[in-house]
Design a protein around this motif. Structure first.
Motif, mmCIF file in Angstrom:
data_model
loop_
_atom_site.group_PDB
_atom_site.id
_atom_site.type_symbol
_atom_site.label_atom_id
_atom_site.label_comp_id
_atom_site.label_asym_id
_atom_site.label_seq_id
_atom_site.Cartn_x
_atom_site.Cartn_y
_atom_site.Cartn_z
ATOM 1 N N LEU A 241 99.107 32.571 46.190
ATOM 2 C CA LEU A 241 98.162 33.682 46.297
ATOM 3 C C LEU A 241 97.479 33.697 47.658
ATOM 4 C CD1 LEU A 241 96.662 36.049 45.015
ATOM 5 C CD2 LEU A 241 95.052 34.400 44.044
ATOM 6 N N LEU B 11 97.738 36.936 50.117
ATOM 7 C CA LEU B 11 96.541 37.685 50.511
ATOM 8 C C LEU B 11 96.324 37.672 52.023
ATOM 9 C CD1 LEU B 11 93.956 36.726 47.735
ATOM 10 C CD2 LEU B 11 95.478 38.705 47.851
ATOM 11 N N CYS C 215 93.923 45.613 49.716
ATOM 12 C CA CYS C 215 93.195 45.128 48.550
ATOM 13 C C CYS C 215 92.996 46.201 47.471
ATOM 14 C CB CYS C 215 91.842 44.582 48.988
ATOM 15 S SG CYS C 215 90.811 43.972 47.633
ATOM 16 N N ILE D 81 93.003 42.886 41.152
ATOM 17 C CA ILE D 81 94.101 42.177 40.504
ATOM 18 C C ILE D 81 93.737 41.966 39.036
ATOM 19 C CG2 ILE D 81 95.202 39.903 40.302
ATOM 20 C CD1 ILE D 81 95.299 39.781 43.338
ATOM 21 N N LEU E 50 90.492 33.878 44.838
ATOM 22 C CA LEU E 50 90.009 35.256 44.838
ATOM 23 C C LEU E 50 88.549 35.328 45.275
ATOM 24 C CD1 LEU E 50 91.660 36.567 41.548
ATOM 25 C CD2 LEU E 50 92.348 37.074 43.906
ATOM 26 N N SER E 51 87.746 34.383 44.819
ATOM 27 C CA SER E 51 86.341 34.358 45.229
ATOM 28 C C SER E 51 86.209 34.124 46.732
ATOM 29 C CB SER E 51 85.600 33.271 44.454
ATOM 30 O OG SER E 51 84.255 33.184 44.866
ATOM 31 N N HIS F 51 87.893 39.008 46.693
ATOM 32 C CA HIS F 51 88.884 39.917 46.115
ATOM 33 C C HIS F 51 88.536 40.223 44.668
ATOM 34 C CE1 HIS F 51 92.619 41.701 44.829
ATOM 35 N NE2 HIS F 51 93.144 41.570 46.030
ATOM 36 N N VAL G 108 88.724 41.112 40.659
ATOM 37 C CA VAL G 108 89.642 40.700 39.599
ATOM 38 C C VAL G 108 89.126 41.208 38.258
ATOM 39 C CG1 VAL G 108 88.460 38.480 39.261
ATOM 40 C CG2 VAL G 108 90.845 38.725 38.549
ATOM 41 N N PHE H 160 86.723 42.580 50.880
ATOM 42 C CA PHE H 160 87.875 41.702 51.053
ATOM 43 C C PHE H 160 88.009 41.211 52.489
ATOM 44 C CE2 PHE H 160 92.441 41.345 52.201
ATOM 45 C CZ PHE H 160 92.768 40.239 51.420
#
Length: 358
Positions: free
Chosen positions: A115, A119, A126, A129, A155-156, A160, A162, A345
């Motif tokens: 991931l 990314l 973005c 997800i 992701l954090s 990003h 979620v 993002f």
């Protein structure tokens, strides 16, 4: 020799383990005359293999779902929900969509590093997800493997957004990540509540959290500031569809602000598996349930066409949709259409990276 009839196993959803559709031969257990047909089937242990995937973000262009990309940390799901539309995907692995799906699992331990790489691709754009769209990211094996948690950490770090759908209270373990993300408009969670009947849930979803625990999870998420919703799915005619309003009411009382529902889907091998389960667990209603299912699917067990596969057609489908709309309006619920922030993002800098001029 006579074939041995399949019997339900304690703690498992599927009754049988039919050969996958891609296999060249069909396997059937037979009575060898030595009493094997009378013996209790041995306990079915869960095994976890490694899925050596080279790409972790899956994209789609389906008009029926509110996201265009998703991540599934695991293949197969130990929750054992008999109605799970993901079961037929196990045939791609040369395994059965039946008992194999809930006992022979595959984890993606490299998911977080994959991931991170995807990314950082300069061409990546973005959008939220989705997790939990195929198999549950918080099924029991996640306690030890922590693949989902590692994904959330990435992701954090990237800011990003979620969205998560789960049946498990294990999602509360990750509130230390999800709550701060939610405060920045980056996270939301929907809890799947299929029934409020504890006994029915135990038979349909043998290793998932109890209905009471799922409502407690909605409450804990809401109290932590994480936007919480309920997914009343699947609605099964003549079995749990009468509970739709009760599920929505209980979820609102727990703190849910959004809701959605999906009608039972029976693609491929799932048709046989679900009918076996009905015959085993609710034999008096099995024929009635399937009769209405077929009425909602144009005379078939399933219709996969866009716009129809999630809701069905006909009188019963229209009535369910009307009940849903009326309950949503009465309870002040919104549809599951979270507006998460994609503007934040940013790939985090790595050691040795050239500083940005922005």
């Amino acid at each position: 020799m006579d074939a041995i009839a399949d019997r339900a196993r304690k703690g498992r959803g599927a009754v049988s383990n039919p050969t996958g559709r891609y296999e060249p031969a069909r396997r059937v257990a037979i009575d060898d005359g030595w009493g094997s047909a009378d013996a209790e089937p041995p306990p079915l242990k869960t095994t976890v293999g490694v899925d050596a995937t080279r790409q972790i973000i899956t994209t789609n262009d389906s008009p029926d779902i509110p996201f265009d990309r998703s991540i599934n940390p695991y293949r197969g799901c130990e929750h054992g929900c008999v109605y799970c539309f993901a079961r037929p995907t196990h045939a791609w692995l040369g395994l059965s969509p039946g008992l194999d799906f809930e006992s022979k699992l595959f984890a993606k331990p490299m998911a977080a590093s994959l991931l991170d790489k995807e990314l950082r691709n300069p061409r990546y754009r973005c959008q939220p997800i989705a997790m939990g769209t195929n198999t549950d990211p918080y099924q029991p094996v996640e306690r030890e493997m922590r693949v989902t948690r590692q994904i959330l950490e990435v992701l954090s770090a990237f800011e990003h957004p979620v969205t998560i759908v789960t049946k498990s209270a294990l999602v509360l373990r990750d509130l230390d990540i999800l709550a701060p993300m939610a405060a920045r408009g980056l996270a939301a969670v929907a809890v799947s509540v299929t029934t409020l009947d504890r006994d029915l849930a135990r038979r349909m979803e043998p290793r998932a959290a109890t209905p009471e625990r799922r409502l407690e999870t909605i409450r804990a998420l809401a109290e932590a500031g994480v936007p919480a919703g309920v997914m009343a799915a699947p609605m099964i005619p003549a079995l749990n569809d009468w509970e739709l309003e009760r599920i929505l009411e209980a979820s609102v009382a727990a703190g849910a602000t959004t809701a959605s529902y999906v009608v039972l889907r029976l693609p491929l091998e799932l048709d046989q598996l679900f009918q076996e389960w009905l015959t085993e667990h609710v034999p008096g209603r099995a024929a009635h349930v399937m009769s209405i299912v077929r009425q909602m699917r144009g005379g078939k067990s399933y219709d996969s066409r866009w716009g129809q596969r999630m809701r069905g057609t006909g009188v019963h489908a229209d009535l369910l949709a009307k009940r849903y709309r009326l309950a949503m309006a009465r309870l002040g619920l919104g549809r599951r259409d979270w507006r998460l922030d994609t503007s934040r993002f940013r790939p985090p800098p790595r050691a040795g990276d050239q500083l940005s001029l922005l």
